[in-house]
Design a protein around this motif. Structure first.
Motif, PDB file in Angstrom:
ATOM      1  N   ALA A  89      37.758  26.025   7.091  1.00 18.81           N
ATOM      2  CA  ALA A  89      39.044  25.649   7.960  1.00 18.81           C
ATOM      3  C   ALA A  89      38.878  26.405   9.401  1.00 18.81           C
ATOM      4  O   ALA A  89      39.445  25.937  10.289  1.00 18.81           O
ATOM      5  CB  ALA A  89      40.225  25.892   7.090  1.00 18.81           C
ATOM      6  N   SER A  90      38.579  27.789   9.265  1.00 20.37           N
ATOM      7  CA  SER A  90      38.570  28.573  10.373  1.00 20.37           C
ATOM      8  C   SER A  90      37.467  28.609  11.118  1.00 20.37           C
ATOM      9  O   SER A  90      36.486  28.584  10.562  1.00 20.37           O
ATOM     10  CB  SER A  90      39.124  29.909   9.974  1.00 20.37           C
ATOM     11  N   THR A  91      37.419  28.299  12.126  1.00 21.07           N
ATOM     12  CA  THR A  91      36.318  28.359  13.223  1.00 21.07           C
ATOM     13  C   THR A  91      35.785  29.839  13.277  1.00 21.07           C
ATOM     14  O   THR A  91      34.647  29.914  13.802  1.00 21.07           O
ATOM     15  CB  THR A  91      36.600  27.913  14.590  1.00 21.07           C
ATOM     16  N   THR A  92      36.530  30.840  13.162  1.00 20.64           N
ATOM     17  CA  THR A  92      36.059  32.289  12.985  1.00 20.64           C
ATOM     18  C   THR A  92      36.185  32.799  11.549  1.00 20.64           C
ATOM     19  O   THR A  92      36.789  33.989  11.380  1.00 20.64           O
ATOM     20  CB  THR A  92      36.959  33.210  14.082  1.00 20.64           C
ATOM     21  N   SER A  93      35.817  31.994  10.535  1.00 17.66           N
ATOM     22  CA  SER A  93      35.733  32.374   9.117  1.00 17.66           C
ATOM     23  C   SER A  93      35.004  33.591   8.756  1.00 17.66           C
ATOM     24  O   SER A  93      34.182  33.766   9.311  1.00 17.66           O
ATOM     25  CB  SER A  93      35.162  31.401   8.288  1.00 17.66           C
ATOM     26  N   PRO A  94      35.661  34.422   8.085  1.00 14.17           N
ATOM     27  CA  PRO A  94      34.896  35.290   7.571  1.00 14.17           C
ATOM     28  C   PRO A  94      34.093  35.275   6.327  1.00 14.17           C
ATOM     29  O   PRO A  94      33.247  36.133   5.646  1.00 14.17           O
ATOM     30  CB  PRO A  94      36.179  36.334   6.894  1.00 14.17           C
ATOM     31  N   PHE A  95      33.760  34.146   5.973  1.00 20.07           N
ATOM     32  CA  PHE A  95      32.760  33.521   5.369  1.00 20.07           C
ATOM     33  C   PHE A  95      31.687  32.518   6.091  1.00 20.07           C
ATOM     34  O   PHE A  95      31.783  32.068   7.063  1.00 20.07           O
ATOM     35  CB  PHE A  95      33.490  32.691   4.141  1.00 20.07           C
ATOM     36  N   GLU A  96      30.669  32.683   5.086  1.00 20.45           N
ATOM     37  CA  GLU A  96      29.561  31.667   5.526  1.00 20.45           C
ATOM     38  C   GLU A  96      29.230  30.534   4.481  1.00 20.45           C
ATOM     39  O   GLU A  96      29.245  31.013   3.286  1.00 20.45           O
ATOM     40  CB  GLU A  96      28.167  32.241   5.791  1.00 20.45           C
ATOM     41  N   LEU A  97      29.180  29.348   4.785  1.00 14.51           N
ATOM     42  CA  LEU A  97      28.932  28.321   4.021  1.00 14.51           C
ATOM     43  C   LEU A  97      27.621  27.477   4.018  1.00 14.51           C
ATOM     44  O   LEU A  97      27.300  27.191   5.074  1.00 14.51           O
ATOM     45  CB  LEU A  97      30.095  27.249   4.222  1.00 14.51           C
ATOM     46  N   THR A  98      26.904  27.430   2.773  1.00 15.10           N
ATOM     47  CA  THR A  98      25.737  27.078   2.975  1.00 15.10           C
ATOM     48  C   THR A  98      25.814  25.691   2.050  1.00 15.10           C
ATOM     49  O   THR A  98      26.018  25.784   0.925  1.00 15.10           O
ATOM     50  CB  THR A  98      24.689  28.185   2.379  1.00 15.10           C
ATOM     51  N   LEU A  99      25.140  24.541   2.492  1.00 15.33           N
ATOM     52  CA  LEU A  99      25.036  23.388   1.505  1.00 15.33           C
ATOM     53  C   LEU A  99      24.089  23.689   0.785  1.00 15.33           C
ATOM     54  O   LEU A  99      22.865  24.005   0.872  1.00 15.33           O
ATOM     55  CB  LEU A  99      24.683  22.277   2.534  1.00 15.33           C
ATOM     56  N   VAL A 100      24.274  23.327  -0.567  1.00 14.32           N
ATOM     57  CA  VAL A 100      23.031  23.315  -1.693  1.00 14.32           C
ATOM     58  C   VAL A 100      22.763  21.964  -2.052  1.00 14.32           C
ATOM     59  O   VAL A 100      21.456  21.728  -2.211  1.00 14.32           O
ATOM     60  CB  VAL A 100      23.746  24.117  -2.839  1.00 14.32           C
ATOM     61  N   ALA A 101      23.725  21.080  -2.307  1.00  7.60           N
ATOM     62  CA  ALA A 101      23.159  19.765  -2.726  1.00  7.60           C
ATOM     63  C   ALA A 101      24.589  18.878  -2.820  1.00  7.60           C
ATOM     64  O   ALA A 101      25.583  19.465  -3.231  1.00  7.60           O
ATOM     65  CB  ALA A 101      22.589  19.427  -4.181  1.00  7.60           C
ATOM     66  N   PRO A 102      24.636  17.741  -1.894  1.00  9.62           N
ATOM     67  CA  PRO A 102      23.408  17.449  -1.021  1.00  9.62           C
ATOM     68  C   PRO A 102      23.338  18.116   0.245  1.00  9.62           C
ATOM     69  O   PRO A 102      24.042  18.958   0.490  1.00  9.62           O
ATOM     70  CB  PRO A 102      23.625  15.946  -0.770  1.00  9.62           C
ATOM     71  N   LEU A 103      22.012  18.138   0.873  1.00  2.54           N
ATOM     72  CA  LEU A 103      21.603  18.715   1.881  1.00  2.54           C
ATOM     73  C   LEU A 103      22.248  18.106   3.289  1.00  2.54           C
ATOM     74  O   LEU A 103      22.428  18.750   4.319  1.00  2.54           O
ATOM     75  CB  LEU A 103      20.261  19.097   1.951  1.00  2.54           C
ATOM     76  N   GLY A 104      22.321  16.679   3.311  1.00  4.96           N
ATOM     77  CA  GLY A 104      22.946  16.001   4.411  1.00  4.96           C
ATOM     78  C   GLY A 104      24.288  15.238   4.170  1.00  4.96           C
ATOM     79  O   GLY A 104      24.230  14.766   3.023  1.00  4.96           O
ATOM     80  N   MET A 156      17.779  33.310   4.308  1.00  2.00           N
ATOM     81  CA  MET A 156      19.282  33.093   3.759  1.00  2.00           C
ATOM     82  C   MET A 156      20.039  34.024   3.370  1.00  2.00           C
ATOM     83  O   MET A 156      19.534  35.040   2.673  1.00  2.00           O
ATOM     84  CB  MET A 156      19.060  32.003   2.340  1.00  2.00           C
ATOM     85  N   ARG A 157      21.236  34.318   3.772  1.00  2.57           N
ATOM     86  CA  ARG A 157      22.045  35.543   3.562  1.00  2.57           C
ATOM     87  C   ARG A 157      22.091  35.917   1.972  1.00  2.57           C
ATOM     88  O   ARG A 157      21.918  37.032   1.869  1.00  2.57           O
ATOM     89  CB  ARG A 157      23.363  35.166   4.086  1.00  2.57           C
ATOM     90  N   PRO A 158      22.368  35.103   1.029  1.00  2.00           N
ATOM     91  CA  PRO A 158      22.447  35.484  -0.232  1.00  2.00           C
ATOM     92  C   PRO A 158      21.206  36.169  -0.654  1.00  2.00           C
ATOM     93  O   PRO A 158      21.163  37.160  -1.282  1.00  2.00           O
ATOM     94  CB  PRO A 158      22.648  34.149  -0.973  1.00  2.00           C
ATOM     95  N   ALA A 159      20.001  35.602  -0.277  1.00  2.00           N
ATOM     96  CA  ALA A 159      18.849  36.322  -0.503  1.00  2.00           C
ATOM     97  C   ALA A 159      18.708  37.800   0.097  1.00  2.00           C
ATOM     98  O   ALA A 159      18.275  38.727  -0.593  1.00  2.00           O
ATOM     99  CB  ALA A 159      17.483  35.746  -0.310  1.00  2.00           C
ATOM    100  N   ARG A 160      19.119  37.811   1.304  1.00  2.00           N
ATOM    101  CA  ARG A 160      19.104  38.936   2.103  1.00  2.00           C
ATOM    102  C   ARG A 160      19.954  40.257   1.404  1.00  2.00           C
ATOM    103  O   ARG A 160      19.768  41.397   1.185  1.00  2.00           O
ATOM    104  CB  ARG A 160      19.408  38.929   3.434  1.00  2.00           C
ATOM    105  N   GLY A 161      21.144  39.670   0.742  1.00  2.00           N
ATOM    106  CA  GLY A 161      22.191  40.717   0.391  1.00  2.00           C
ATOM    107  C   GLY A 161      21.491  41.149  -0.883  1.00  2.00           C
ATOM    108  O   GLY A 161      21.709  42.447  -1.298  1.00  2.00           O
ATOM    109  N   LEU A 162      20.927  40.125  -1.796  1.00  2.00           N
ATOM    110  CA  LEU A 162      20.485  41.024  -3.160  1.00  2.00           C
ATOM    111  C   LEU A 162      19.369  41.698  -2.848  1.00  2.00           C
ATOM    112  O   LEU A 162      19.130  42.653  -3.361  1.00  2.00           O
ATOM    113  CB  LEU A 162      20.208  39.664  -4.121  1.00  2.00           C
ATOM    114  N   ALA A 163      18.350  41.301  -1.928  1.00  2.00           N
ATOM    115  CA  ALA A 163      17.138  42.227  -1.537  1.00  2.00           C
ATOM    116  C   ALA A 163      17.842  43.449  -1.178  1.00  2.00           C
ATOM    117  O   ALA A 163      17.249  44.587  -1.468  1.00  2.00           O
ATOM    118  CB  ALA A 163      16.318  41.524  -0.458  1.00  2.00           C
ATOM    119  N   ALA A 164      18.667  43.685  -0.254  1.00  2.00           N
ATOM    120  CA  ALA A 164      19.022  44.761   0.273  1.00  2.00           C
ATOM    121  C   ALA A 164      19.741  45.744  -0.856  1.00  2.00           C
ATOM    122  O   ALA A 164      19.336  47.070  -0.808  1.00  2.00           O
ATOM    123  CB  ALA A 164      20.367  44.402   1.467  1.00  2.00           C
ATOM    124  N   LEU A 165      20.535  45.098  -1.678  1.00  2.00           N
ATOM    125  CA  LEU A 165      20.862  46.008  -2.897  1.00  2.00           C
ATOM    126  C   LEU A 165      20.151  46.520  -3.640  1.00  2.00           C
ATOM    127  O   LEU A 165      19.777  47.719  -3.967  1.00  2.00           O
ATOM    128  CB  LEU A 165      21.928  44.896  -3.720  1.00  2.00           C
TER     129      LEU A 165
END
Length: 666
Positions: free
Chosen positions: A390-405, A1-10
């Motif tokens: 909204a953008s197909t080339t968004s500068p963000f990543e969106l992760t579903l937290v709850a619900p998952l589906g 998961m990218r958030p975890a990688r970011g914190l670990a890298a810092l």
């Protein structure tokens, strides 16, 4: 998961640089692994175990001061437990000492109590040559099915002729992550009441199933019973509803179904229900059909008629409330027929933030996520499609937290949660995009939340851009200490009164963030790196908040506090809190970006030992280090003993601020 990688890298970057710069005989904290992912775990009958190894890879003695679990307001911290191994006690504090080369294992257990992403941060506060902290991202996902029954608390069949069956169909839904294969429904007492399907049945996430409940009275009089719906792999207690049915030997009319279950009826979406009325023998003329109790916007149509006939109940309620009633059908001859009606008039509404600033980040450096949520503010169950960018080339990543589906539902006062993370970028500038929320709420089917993230190549990088502490209840012990402190202060004469010495009162770890607080307009001197209140937003009676001044070889002069207007007598200034023990930098420092091409590009020496000033970490450090000066009684108390309603600002030479807001309530 990218958030975890970011914190670990810092943490890894800062920890490596601190280790390289530490004296040879100084203790050095090493943590393995730098991040942990236990994967998807069933919410029922499953747990996951893992361990984090903490080692003193330097010389001297390393002291572990506290170990805590923090979440971003999702409540996931309650799903994790941490137990320290030798030479530490099971819980830290009390503090634990690691000699050179010694290791302590932190055993972690994950037992999810909800379906969704249940990420937390394992925060380790320690002392090598100064007090520091390090954050280890922990990831776990709760998975499993759900079992939801749409039915009133009491299912009333009304009066039925003896030996005549009346059946009502109820929908059953699964809003979880997989098919439920072992659902079971039972009714008591058997004989008068029955249910199908018998035994176990399956409910998929793609479509709803149904159960049929039947009453067949065998004797005159009222009969009550219970229905229970359960599954061994669904979290929570079984669903139970009451059953009521009456046998009437003189009944000549029969309704199909014997009762109307309307469920939720939205004010802006009228519904029509149909009921067939037949006679047991020869056709009977129906002279009237009306509600027993008039409800505005609800009417019965279809009479006069002759059996067999169909009656229409139109429900267009004008106000929220119960729709429980009875349709009274009057025949030309014979007894009246009463058809039970159940339901509720509801409103679908929700709220989302108009904008969410994710903070400031260094170019070509890891980024951190922010939780964004939709809250169902009405009384209706909201239906929601998958949130998207909204953008197909968004500068963000969106992760579903709850619900998952998705598509899925959001119950009243509940939330749909996502996590937004800026993608790394190599040039300075502002990244923006919108989260699109699509619901079935009339008049507001789509809403947007604008995401922004600022990337810089020089200056202070801070994320998130704002902190919210939320309402925090003061403990009873803290209130008692607060009262005794005030009483002691009042017994002193004005000439001899003096402030109590600063105390280090442990603050409870915050579990949630209440959202962004607008930045303060106040500006403090650019040479200051200490925390101070926003003078422009303070009232004369506000508390003066002090934090540690910049560390130095000599104790610096006290930082001036906010002053009351000239018309208000100035309170005695509290004594300066001693500087942090680090010989070279402030306790509350942060990464500093350098211009591209500089020999110190992306240098982050302000994070010794992997320190990451994340949302909860900064909250904990601030509250545990600050004393609150009350000019009304000239005492110093920790935030757990005082109602703190202030804007705190951290600022370095770049003019970067961290606005934050706390309200401590008794």
């Amino acid at each position: 998961m990218r958030p975890a990688r970011g914190l670990a890298a810092l943490a890894a970057i800062a920890g490596a640089r601190w280790a390289a710069a530490a004296p040879a005989d100084a203790p050095v904290l090493s943590v393995s692994p730098p991040a942990l992912d236990v994967g998807p775990i069933e919410v029922v009958s499953a747990t996951a175990s893992a361990a984090v190894h903490v080692t003193n890879t330097g010389g001297g003695t390393l002291k572990l001061l506290a170990v805590d679990l923090l979440d971003d307001g999702t409540g996931a911290a309650a799903d994790w437990t941490v137990t320290a191994g030798p030479p530490c006690t099971a819980a830290i504090p009390p503090s634990c000492v690691l000699d050179a080369g010694q290791t302590a294992d932190l055993a972690l257990a994950f037992d999810p109590q909800a379906i969704g992403v249940r990420d937390v941060a394992l925060l380790i506060n320690y002392h090598d040559t100064a007090d520091r902290s390090i954050s280890i991202p922990l990831r776990g996902v709760g998975v499993g099915p759900t079992l939801d029954l749409a039915a009133p608390a009491t299912l009333d069949f009304g009066a039925l002729p003896l030996a005549t069956a009346g059946a009502i169909v109820l929908p059953v839904a699964n809003h979880g992550t997989r098919t439920l294969a072992d659902a079971r429904v039972t009714v008591t007492p058997a004989g008068t009441f029955s249910v199908s399907p018998a035994g176990t049945f399956s409910v998929t996430t793609a479509s709803a199933a149904s159960i049929t409940v039947t009453c067949t009275p065998t004797a005159a009089g009222s009969v009550t019973g219970k229905l229970q719906l359960s599954a061994p792999d669904v979290l929570g207690s079984p669903t139970e509803i009451s059953l009521r049915c009456a046998g009437d030997p003189g009944a000549t009319l029969v309704a199909t179904p014997p009762a109307l279950v309307l469920g939720e009826v939205r004010l802006a979406a009228p519904t029509v229900a149909h009921v067939a009325v037949a006679s047991r023998n020869a056709p009977i003329a129906l002279t009237a059909a009306e509600l027993e109790t008039a409800i505005a916007g609800v009417a019965v149509r279809g009479t006069p008629a002759t059996t067999p006939a169909t009656l229409d109940l139109t429900a267009a309620p004008q106000a929220e409330g119960s729709l429980d009633d009875r349709i009274l059908v009057t025949p030309g001859t014979g007894p009246m027929l009463a058809i039970p009606v159940s339901g509720a008039a509801v409103t679908a509404s929700y709220s989302v933030p108009d904008a969410a600033s994710l903070g400031t980040f260094c170019v070509q450096q890891p980024t951190t996520p922010r939780i964004v949520s939709l809250t169902s503010t009405g009384t209706a169950t909201l239906r929601l499609s998958a949130p998207r960018l909204a953008s197909t080339t968004s500068p963000f990543e969106l992760t579903l937290v709850a619900p998952l589906g998705y598509p899925n539902i959001v119950a009243p006062r509940q939330r749909a949660i996502v996590s937004a993370t800026p993608r790394q970028r190599g040039t300075a500038g502002v990244a923006s995009d919108d989260i699109v929320w699509t619901t079935d709420a009339a008049g507001a089917t789509a809403s947007r939340t604008t995401l922004t993230a600022t990337f810089i190549d020089d200056g202070g990088a801070i994320a998130p851009a704002a902190l919210g502490f939320g309402p925090t209840r003061c403990s009873t012990a803290a209130r008692r200490r607060s009262g005794s402190t005030r009483r002691r202060s009042r017994r002193r004469s004005p000439s001899t009164a003096r402030a109590s010495p600063p105390r280090s009162t442990p603050a409870r770890s915050p579990r949630s963030a209440s959202g962004s607080i607008p930045p303060s307009s106040a500006r403090c001197p650019s040479s200051s790196r200490s925390l101070r209140p926003s003078c422009a937003t303070r009232s004369p009676s506000s508390c003066a908040v002090r934090a540690s001044p910049p560390a130095a070889t000599a104790t610096p002069a006290p930082t001036p506090a906010c002053r009351a207007p000239a018309s208000t007598p100035a309170a005695a200034a509290p004594p300066a809190i001693p500087p942090a023990r680090s010989p070279s930098r402030s306790r509350y420092s942060r990464p500093s970006c350098r211009a591209a091409g500089s020999s110190e590009a992306h240098r982050s020496p302000d994070l010794p030992g992997g320190r990451h000033l994340g949302h909860q970490h900064l909250q904990r450090d601030l509250l545990s280090q600050m004393e609150v000066h009350d000019p009304q009684d000239d005492t110093h108390r920790s935030p757990a003993e005082h109602a703190l309603d202030a804007i705190l600002v951290e600022q370095d030479h770049t003019g970067t601020k961290i606005p934050s807001h706390a309200v401590l309530r008794d």
